[in-house]
Design an enzyme around this catalytic site. Structure first.
Site, PDB file in Angstrom:
ATOM      1  N   PRO A  37      -6.181  65.260  46.803  1.00  0.00           N
ATOM      2  CA  PRO A  37      -7.237  64.678  47.636  1.00  0.00           C
ATOM      3  C   PRO A  37      -8.477  65.564  47.697  1.00  0.00           C
ATOM      4  O   PRO A  37      -8.382  66.792  47.605  1.00  0.00           O
ATOM      5  CB  PRO A  37      -6.579  64.595  49.018  1.00  0.00           C
ATOM      6  CG  PRO A  37      -5.526  65.635  49.011  1.00  0.00           C
ATOM      7  CD  PRO A  37      -5.105  65.876  47.598  1.00  0.00           C
ATOM      8  N   GLY A  38      -9.623  64.935  47.830  1.00  0.00           N
ATOM      9  CA  GLY A  38     -10.866  65.675  48.024  1.00  0.00           C
ATOM     10  C   GLY A  38     -11.409  65.368  49.404  1.00  0.00           C
ATOM     11  O   GLY A  38     -11.390  66.189  50.320  1.00  0.00           O
ATOM     12  N   ARG A  39     -11.843  64.118  49.553  1.00  0.00           N
ATOM     13  CA  ARG A  39     -12.479  63.668  50.797  1.00  0.00           C
ATOM     14  C   ARG A  39     -11.624  63.944  52.036  1.00  0.00           C
ATOM     15  O   ARG A  39     -12.142  64.361  53.069  1.00  0.00           O
ATOM     16  CB  ARG A  39     -12.690  62.157  50.668  1.00  0.00           C
ATOM     17  CG  ARG A  39     -13.342  61.455  51.796  1.00  0.00           C
ATOM     18  CD  ARG A  39     -13.255  59.947  51.556  1.00  0.00           C
ATOM     19  NE  ARG A  39     -13.391  59.630  50.161  1.00  0.00           N
ATOM     20  CZ  ARG A  39     -14.528  59.252  49.579  1.00  0.00           C
ATOM     21  NH1 ARG A  39     -15.612  59.113  50.303  1.00  0.00           N
ATOM     22  NH2 ARG A  39     -14.564  58.998  48.291  1.00  0.00           N
TER      23      ARG A  39
ATOM     24  N   ARG B 265     -24.718  58.868  48.518  1.00  0.00           N
ATOM     25  CA  ARG B 265     -23.688  57.826  48.635  1.00  0.00           C
ATOM     26  C   ARG B 265     -24.205  56.511  49.199  1.00  0.00           C
ATOM     27  O   ARG B 265     -23.854  55.441  48.688  1.00  0.00           O
ATOM     28  CB  ARG B 265     -22.494  58.350  49.436  1.00  0.00           C
ATOM     29  CG  ARG B 265     -21.747  59.490  48.735  1.00  0.00           C
ATOM     30  CD  ARG B 265     -20.508  59.933  49.493  1.00  0.00           C
ATOM     31  NE  ARG B 265     -19.468  58.933  49.493  1.00  0.00           N
ATOM     32  CZ  ARG B 265     -19.138  58.199  50.544  1.00  0.00           C
ATOM     33  NH1 ARG B 265     -19.752  58.348  51.702  1.00  0.00           N
ATOM     34  NH2 ARG B 265     -18.176  57.308  50.447  1.00  0.00           N
TER      35      ARG B 265
ATOM     36  N   CYS C   7     -38.877  58.496  46.873  1.00  0.00           N
ATOM     37  CA  CYS C   7     -39.660  57.326  46.452  1.00  0.00           C
ATOM     38  C   CYS C   7     -38.757  56.259  45.851  1.00  0.00           C
ATOM     39  O   CYS C   7     -38.845  55.936  44.662  1.00  0.00           O
ATOM     40  CB  CYS C   7     -40.709  57.759  45.445  1.00  0.00           C
ATOM     41  SG  CYS C   7     -41.813  58.946  46.153  1.00  0.00           S
ATOM     42  N   GLU C   8     -37.834  55.793  46.643  1.00  0.00           N
ATOM     43  CA  GLU C   8     -36.920  54.717  46.250  1.00  0.00           C
ATOM     44  C   GLU C   8     -36.667  53.873  47.481  1.00  0.00           C
ATOM     45  O   GLU C   8     -36.332  54.416  48.549  1.00  0.00           O
ATOM     46  CB  GLU C   8     -35.561  55.279  45.794  1.00  0.00           C
ATOM     47  CG  GLU C   8     -35.537  55.919  44.436  1.00  0.00           C
ATOM     48  CD  GLU C   8     -35.714  54.931  43.298  1.00  0.00           C
ATOM     49  OE1 GLU C   8     -35.283  53.768  43.431  1.00  0.00           O
ATOM     50  OE2 GLU C   8     -36.312  55.325  42.289  1.00  0.00           O
TER      51      GLU C   8
ATOM     52  N   TYR D 200     -18.806  64.809  48.860  1.00  0.00           N
ATOM     53  CA  TYR D 200     -19.705  64.140  47.912  1.00  0.00           C
ATOM     54  C   TYR D 200     -21.156  64.057  48.406  1.00  0.00           C
ATOM     55  O   TYR D 200     -21.898  63.171  47.995  1.00  0.00           O
ATOM     56  CB  TYR D 200     -19.177  62.736  47.559  1.00  0.00           C
ATOM     57  CG  TYR D 200     -17.747  62.776  47.059  1.00  0.00           C
ATOM     58  CD1 TYR D 200     -17.455  63.292  45.799  1.00  0.00           C
ATOM     59  CD2 TYR D 200     -16.686  62.346  47.858  1.00  0.00           C
ATOM     60  CE1 TYR D 200     -16.147  63.369  45.347  1.00  0.00           C
ATOM     61  CE2 TYR D 200     -15.375  62.419  47.414  1.00  0.00           C
ATOM     62  CZ  TYR D 200     -15.116  62.932  46.154  1.00  0.00           C
ATOM     63  OH  TYR D 200     -13.823  63.016  45.701  1.00  0.00           O
TER      64      TYR D 200
HETATM   65  C1  LIG Z   1      -8.929  62.027  39.285  1.00  0.00           C
HETATM   66  C2  LIG Z   1      -9.350  62.149  40.687  1.00  0.00           C
HETATM   67  N1  LIG Z   1      -8.566  62.800  41.538  1.00  0.00           N
HETATM   68  C3  LIG Z   1      -8.911  62.963  42.834  1.00  0.00           C
HETATM   69  C4  LIG Z   1     -10.100  62.465  43.327  1.00  0.00           C
HETATM   70  C5  LIG Z   1     -10.441  62.688  44.756  1.00  0.00           C
HETATM   71  O1  LIG Z   1     -10.652  61.526  45.446  1.00  0.00           O
HETATM   72  P1  LIG Z   1     -10.831  61.550  47.007  1.00  0.00           P
HETATM   73  O2  LIG Z   1     -11.941  62.487  47.311  1.00  0.00           O
HETATM   74  O3  LIG Z   1     -11.162  60.162  47.382  1.00  0.00           O
HETATM   75  O4  LIG Z   1      -9.550  62.022  47.594  1.00  0.00           O
HETATM   76  C6  LIG Z   1     -10.958  61.749  42.464  1.00  0.00           C
HETATM   77  C7  LIG Z   1     -12.221  61.193  42.963  1.00  0.00           C
HETATM   78  O5  LIG Z   1     -13.060  60.708  42.271  1.00  0.00           O
HETATM   79  C8  LIG Z   1     -10.570  61.594  41.106  1.00  0.00           C
HETATM   80  O6  LIG Z   1     -11.333  60.936  40.240  1.00  0.00           O
END
Ligand SMILES: Cc1ncc(COP(=O)(O)O)c(C=O)c1O
Length: 426
Positions: free
Chosen positions: A285-287, A324, A355-356, A384
């Site tokens: 996970p990232g988000r 985003r 400018c968008e 992000y």
């Molecule tokens: C291969 C892969 N793994 C993990 C992630 C992380 O996703 P998230 O930030 O939604 O958890 C992404 C996001 O684009 C991804 O492409």
């Protein structure tokens, strides 16, 4: 993490107004405490609950030296998708033995970098990458652990631009048997690889488990077919990331255990029913780790009222520091940090300075009537935002501070005008 006191917003005990005065605006502000809480949820609901697991932080969400170091201290892995992310992790002294490398078009330079640094595993995204990587391994005499990223052909209930698992996707190896099975056999037999297993990532900001569970069924069948056809036990399964967070009141995110428990139960059940060894399981996970740990502060500039239509309040940043909303209509909530206790009886659009016409950070925000000079705090901007920041209109990338123990620390300096033209020549 966020509290109001005396009409002012505080982040982990530090006044947003003081942060803006000291570091300027726009400003990315992170709560270390919240990051650690999010990591702890993953620990409690996944790592400590189920043996033979690991969790990698998808560092694309917010890739900085600070984050890599923190993740190392916390014992997590890191998932990188480019030479730049890998370089950042290595510069932060992140152990390569806990790095995995994803991405649909890793260049030769990046693959060589990965092999030279000795990343623990590479997630192979397509057929040509497999052969390319094999050649590089042969040339250098190296052997590398690999997983196949599978496109499980599931749809996910999120924005089209952040769904990744459906059949028509640039990511992953399609499920066509004629492609996949010969490739699995090839990977098992190649001297260049240790074939670990399968990976999927079905989309981002997911607020239910449907697509993860459908994709899991695909992986289970592949595990069984690999055993039956080639006598090979799959050693590893990566469920990707995508776990959604709360951006606005209309989001009701699940906890990590809501995703993980059904996945782990089904995996255990399938493996025991079919006499398979339950593989090592990982996630990336990232988000979920960083998203709600960050806010952004902006100074409100010009206010434009169009009688009978709407009011625009413009801020000193926009799609350059958070693309985003412009990119895929992402929604955020915000408050005026210097009027935090006042009634929210105005409705305005928060516009950026680019400018968008699509540079609108928030549409129809309910807030206190904004005035020039007010400080706007936008919530849940940790993922992000900084990592997608750009120099459109030659706007500088903002500074980043992190709050820990009620103290603010600069972790990324504000870009200077000189920085922006550093690589330019006449
Ligand atoms: C291969 C892969 N793994 C993990 C992630 C992380 O996703 P998230 O930030 O939604 O958890 C992404 C996001 O684009 C991804 O492409």
């Amino acid at each position: 993490m966020l509290k109001t006191n005396d009409n002012t917003l505080f982040v982990d005990g530090v006044s947003a107004l003081e942060l803006a005065d000291e570091f300027g605006t726009p400003l990315y502000v992170y709560s270390e405490h919240r990051i650690k809480e999010n990591l702890n949820e993953i620990r409690t609901s996944f790592l400590n609950k189920y043996p033979n697991t690991h969790a990698a932080y998808a560092c694309k969400a917010f890739c900085t030296l600070y984050m890599c170091k923190l993740l190392d201290e916390e014992g997590f892995w890191i998932d990188v998708v480019s030479g730049g992310e890998l370089f950042t992790a290595i510069k932060a002294k992140f152990p390569p033995g806990r790095i995995e490398f994803n991405g649909n078009n890793k260049s030769e330079e990046e693959l060589v970098m990965a092999l030279d640094y000795g990343v623990e595993r590479i997630v192979v995204d397509n057929v040509s990458e497999l052969y390319h990587l094999e050649k590089l391994c042969m040339d250098s005499g190296k052997k590398v652990k690999i997983l196949f990223r599978i496109t499980p052909a599931v749809t996910s209930d999120t924005h089209e631009y952040i769904t990744t698992g459906r059949k028509d996707s640039k990511f992953g190896i399609p499920l066509d048997e004629d492609i996949l099975y010969p490739l699995i056999q090839y990977a098992i037999e190649s001297k260049a690889f240790e074939f670990l297993g399968f990976h999927f990532h079905v989309g981002s900001q997911l607020l239910d488990t449907k697509s993860h569970l459908s994709a899991l069924e695909v992986i289970l069948e592949l595990m069984l077919a690999t055993k039956q056809k080639f006598g090979y036990d799959i050693k590893d399964f990566n469920m990707g990331g995508g776990f959604g967070i709360k951006y606005t009141d209309s989001d009701n995110p699940l906890g990590i255990s809501d995703f993980v428990d059904p996945i782990m139960n089904r995996l255990d059940e399938f493996c025991s029913d079919n006499n398979l060894i339950r593989p090592h399981v990982s996630m990336e996970p990232g988000r979920f780790i960083i998203g709600d740990a960050g806010i952004q502060l902006y100074r409100i500039g010009n206010i434009k009222e169009i009688p009978g239509v709407k009011t625009y309040a413009s801020v000193d940043g926009g799609m350059t520091d958070n693309m985003r909303p412009g990119l895929y209509g992402a929604k955020y909530d915000a408050t005026i940090a210097n009027k935090a206790d006042e009634p929210k009886n105005a409705v305005v659009d928060i516009s950026g300075k680019c400018c968008e016409s699509t540079d609108i950070l928030i549409k129809n925000l309910k807030c206190t009537k904004p005035e020039t000079g007010d400080l706007l705090a936008v919530f849940s901007t940790g993922a992000y935002g900084f990592s997608m920041a750009n120099n459109y209109n030659k706007i500088r990338i903002p500074a980043v501070v992190v709050i820990s123990d009620e103290k603010a620390r600069l972790i990324v300096k504000r870009q200077s005008y000189d920085d922006m033209i550093l690589n330019e020549m006449i």
